[in-house]
Design a protein around this motif. Sequence first.
Motif, PDB file in Angstrom:
ATOM      1  N   LEU A 194       0.704  -1.307   0.103  1.00 22.18           N
ATOM      2  CA  LEU A 194      -0.227  -0.012  -0.069  1.00 22.18           C
ATOM      3  C   LEU A 194       0.838   1.333  -0.080  1.00 22.18           C
ATOM      4  N   ALA A 195       2.072   1.314   0.734  1.00 21.11           N
ATOM      5  CA  ALA A 195       2.668   2.429   0.781  1.00 21.11           C
ATOM      6  C   ALA A 195       3.509   2.448  -0.782  1.00 21.11           C
ATOM      7  N   ALA A 196       3.802   1.363  -1.500  1.00 22.13           N
ATOM      8  CA  ALA A 196       4.357   1.644  -2.719  1.00 22.13           C
ATOM      9  C   ALA A 196       3.378   2.298  -3.777  1.00 22.13           C
ATOM     10  N   GLN A 197       2.163   1.963  -3.465  1.00 19.57           N
ATOM     11  CA  GLN A 197       1.017   2.597  -4.231  1.00 19.57           C
ATOM     12  C   GLN A 197       0.722   3.821  -4.053  1.00 19.57           C
ATOM     13  N   ALA A 198       0.905   4.249  -2.588  1.00 25.07           N
ATOM     14  CA  ALA A 198       0.485   5.606  -2.346  1.00 25.07           C
ATOM     15  C   ALA A 198       1.536   6.464  -2.918  1.00 25.07           C
ATOM     16  N   SER A 199       2.890   5.900  -2.681  1.00 20.46           N
ATOM     17  CA  SER A 199       4.035   6.699  -3.155  1.00 20.46           C
ATOM     18  C   SER A 199       3.934   7.148  -4.714  1.00 20.46           C
ATOM     19  N   MET A 200       3.037   6.375  -5.423  1.00 25.07           N
ATOM     20  CA  MET A 200       2.950   6.907  -6.668  1.00 25.07           C
ATOM     21  C   MET A 200       2.021   8.196  -6.903  1.00 25.07           C
ATOM     22  N   ARG A 201       1.291   8.470  -5.834  1.00 28.96           N
ATOM     23  CA  ARG A 201       0.353   9.742  -5.856  1.00 28.96           C
ATOM     24  C   ARG A 201       1.129  10.853  -4.938  1.00 28.96           C
ATOM     25  N   ARG A 232      -6.386 -11.681  -2.746  1.00 33.95           N
ATOM     26  CA  ARG A 232      -6.287 -13.191  -2.701  1.00 33.95           C
ATOM     27  C   ARG A 232      -5.037 -13.839  -2.798  1.00 33.95           C
ATOM     28  N   VAL A 233      -4.897 -15.151  -2.579  1.00 30.84           N
ATOM     29  CA  VAL A 233      -3.915 -15.806  -2.122  1.00 30.84           C
ATOM     30  C   VAL A 233      -3.195 -16.023  -3.597  1.00 30.84           C
ATOM     31  N   ASN A 234      -1.600 -15.495  -3.634  1.00 32.96           N
ATOM     32  CA  ASN A 234      -1.279 -15.322  -4.858  1.00 32.96           C
ATOM     33  C   ASN A 234       0.425 -15.695  -4.629  1.00 32.96           C
ATOM     34  N   THR A 235       0.969 -16.565  -5.203  1.00 35.65           N
ATOM     35  CA  THR A 235       2.458 -16.981  -4.893  1.00 35.65           C
ATOM     36  C   THR A 235       3.370 -15.732  -5.511  1.00 35.65           C
ATOM     37  N   ALA A 236       2.807 -14.860  -6.444  1.00 33.20           N
ATOM     38  CA  ALA A 236       3.667 -13.661  -6.742  1.00 33.20           C
ATOM     39  C   ALA A 236       3.964 -13.033  -5.431  1.00 33.20           C
ATOM     40  N   TYR A 275       7.557  -6.349  -8.980  1.00 33.60           N
ATOM     41  CA  TYR A 275       7.797  -7.940  -9.170  1.00 33.60           C
ATOM     42  C   TYR A 275       7.052  -8.436 -10.505  1.00 33.60           C
ATOM     43  N   ASP A 276       5.586  -7.772 -10.397  1.00 31.81           N
ATOM     44  CA  ASP A 276       4.656  -8.470 -11.604  1.00 31.81           C
ATOM     45  C   ASP A 276       3.443  -7.583 -11.430  1.00 31.81           C
ATOM     46  N   ARG A 277       3.541  -6.564 -12.297  1.00 29.71           N
ATOM     47  CA  ARG A 277       2.192  -5.622 -12.116  1.00 29.71           C
ATOM     48  C   ARG A 277       0.814  -6.445 -12.667  1.00 29.71           C
ATOM     49  N   LYS A 278       0.982  -7.521 -13.299  1.00 29.83           N
ATOM     50  CA  LYS A 278      -0.232  -8.140 -13.839  1.00 29.83           C
ATOM     51  C   LYS A 278      -0.768  -9.240 -12.857  1.00 29.83           C
ATOM     52  N   SER A 279       0.125  -9.405 -11.799  1.00 30.14           N
ATOM     53  CA  SER A 279      -0.071 -10.549 -10.927  1.00 30.14           C
ATOM     54  C   SER A 279      -1.565 -10.007 -10.192  1.00 30.14           C
ATOM     55  N   ASN A 280      -2.352 -11.023  -9.884  1.00 32.54           N
ATOM     56  CA  ASN A 280      -3.471 -10.937  -8.758  1.00 32.54           C
ATOM     57  C   ASN A 280      -3.063  -9.949  -7.610  1.00 32.54           C
ATOM     58  N   GLY A 281      -1.737 -10.170  -7.111  1.00 31.71           N
ATOM     59  CA  GLY A 281      -1.414  -9.555  -6.051  1.00 31.71           C
ATOM     60  C   GLY A 281      -1.519  -8.061  -6.330  1.00 31.71           C
ATOM     61  N   ALA A 282      -0.770  -7.679  -7.363  1.00 33.31           N
ATOM     62  CA  ALA A 282      -0.721  -6.151  -7.935  1.00 33.31           C
ATOM     63  C   ALA A 282      -1.966  -5.611  -8.081  1.00 33.31           C
ATOM     64  N   ILE A 283      -3.069  -6.506  -8.721  1.00 30.38           N
ATOM     65  CA  ILE A 283      -4.055  -5.961  -8.988  1.00 30.38           C
ATOM     66  C   ILE A 283      -4.911  -5.841  -7.632  1.00 30.38           C
ATOM     67  N   ASP A 284      -4.937  -6.836  -6.762  1.00 25.94           N
ATOM     68  CA  ASP A 284      -5.568  -6.464  -5.576  1.00 25.94           C
ATOM     69  C   ASP A 284      -5.001  -5.276  -4.625  1.00 25.94           C
ATOM     70  N   GLY A 292      -5.798   0.007  -2.572  1.00 29.90           N
ATOM     71  CA  GLY A 292      -5.191   1.602  -2.355  1.00 29.90           C
ATOM     72  C   GLY A 292      -6.102   2.416  -2.948  1.00 29.90           C
ATOM     73  N   GLU A 293      -6.955   2.158  -3.722  1.00 26.81           N
ATOM     74  CA  GLU A 293      -8.095   2.952  -4.326  1.00 26.81           C
ATOM     75  C   GLU A 293      -9.322   2.893  -3.432  1.00 26.81           C
ATOM     76  N   GLU A 294      -9.613   1.710  -2.973  1.00 26.60           N
ATOM     77  CA  GLU A 294     -10.772   1.879  -1.814  1.00 26.60           C
ATOM     78  C   GLU A 294     -10.470   2.462  -0.484  1.00 26.60           C
ATOM     79  N   LEU A 295      -9.172   2.184  -0.246  1.00 28.85           N
ATOM     80  CA  LEU A 295      -8.740   2.864   1.133  1.00 28.85           C
ATOM     81  C   LEU A 295      -8.750   4.481   0.863  1.00 28.85           C
ATOM     82  N   GLN A 296      -8.125   4.988  -0.207  1.00 28.82           N
ATOM     83  CA  GLN A 296      -8.405   6.449  -0.335  1.00 28.82           C
ATOM     84  C   GLN A 296      -9.809   6.964  -0.531  1.00 28.82           C
TER      85      GLN A 296
END
Length: 256
Positions: free
Chosen positions: A24-31, A209-213, A227-236, A241-245
């Motif tokens: 979440l910090a990584a995501q927030a630091s983009m803003r 979601r549970v995600n090995t990425a 690591y992988d922008r397209k992984s379920n982990g990144a999507i979730d 981050g958006e919901e939190l905001q």
Amino acid sequence: MKATTIVFYNQKGGVGKTTTAINLAAQASMRGRTLLIDADNQGNLSLQFHLSEPKTSIRDLFLQKDFVPIEVRENLDVIPATLDFAGIDLEIQNTLSRELILSRALEPYKNKYEYIFIDCPPDISLVTVNVLSAADYVVIPIKAAQFSLDGVGGMIEIASKIKRAINPKLSILGLLLTHYDERLNITKDIFNVIKDNGWSADLFDTKIRVNTAIENAQFERKTIFEYDRKSNGAIDYASLGEELQLKIKKLQDGTK
Ligand SMILES: Nc1ncnc2c1ncn2[C@@H]1O[C@H](COP(=O)(O)OP(=O)(O)O)[C@@H](O)[C@H]1O
Ligand SMILES: [Mg+2]
């Protein structure tokens, strides 16, 4: 700018506190400029940013010494923790207003950051009380597995006690299901327990979601987005981050 401070709290280990704080910090630091604080003497978060032997750490903040956060990425600074933070409860035992040491120490940083995220140790200690006393919002990550809801009521109770006695601005931002797998039978039971306790409104719509990425990213000491922008982990985590905001905005508009 006055930083919004969010803590990730659960007295259980292995529920996704550190993972959530980092991503979440990584995501927030983009803003906006973001400060990420490791308040766990295990230092898992710090290790993720290769800060195993930092010159300064959160211990200095608690001992009211000079401190400079360490820049780890563009727009993202870290205050690391090391094993010597383990004895801090005893060291601050006799400090005046010992519950408010962190809150006061963070005051000068509040104007420098948009967000401050704090990763908690898995316990109830003077450190956790300090962290909750310094925060605006609490997020409680819950591993979507058997018995993981034991203790959630107690944690909500602790947060409301701290709100009454020490930090009136504290609110619970939400319960977050991590390691989530909708195919498992246990998932239905977990939703039922949440409903029976009257916590449904507090649950984040986003589930991690549970995600090995996520594990692989940790292994490579990368955020899930690196690591992988397209992984379920990144999507979730992006969606969280958006919901939190949005949730924060709604709460802040509502209290104006
Ligand atoms: N959604 C997930 N899917 C798979 N593994 C996960 C997920 N979230 C966390 N993990 C893994 O679970 C372990 C515990 O997570 P962590 O964030 O360190 O928990 P805590 O800080 O609460 O102790 C770590 O090895 C992490 O990589
Ligand atoms: Mg942790």
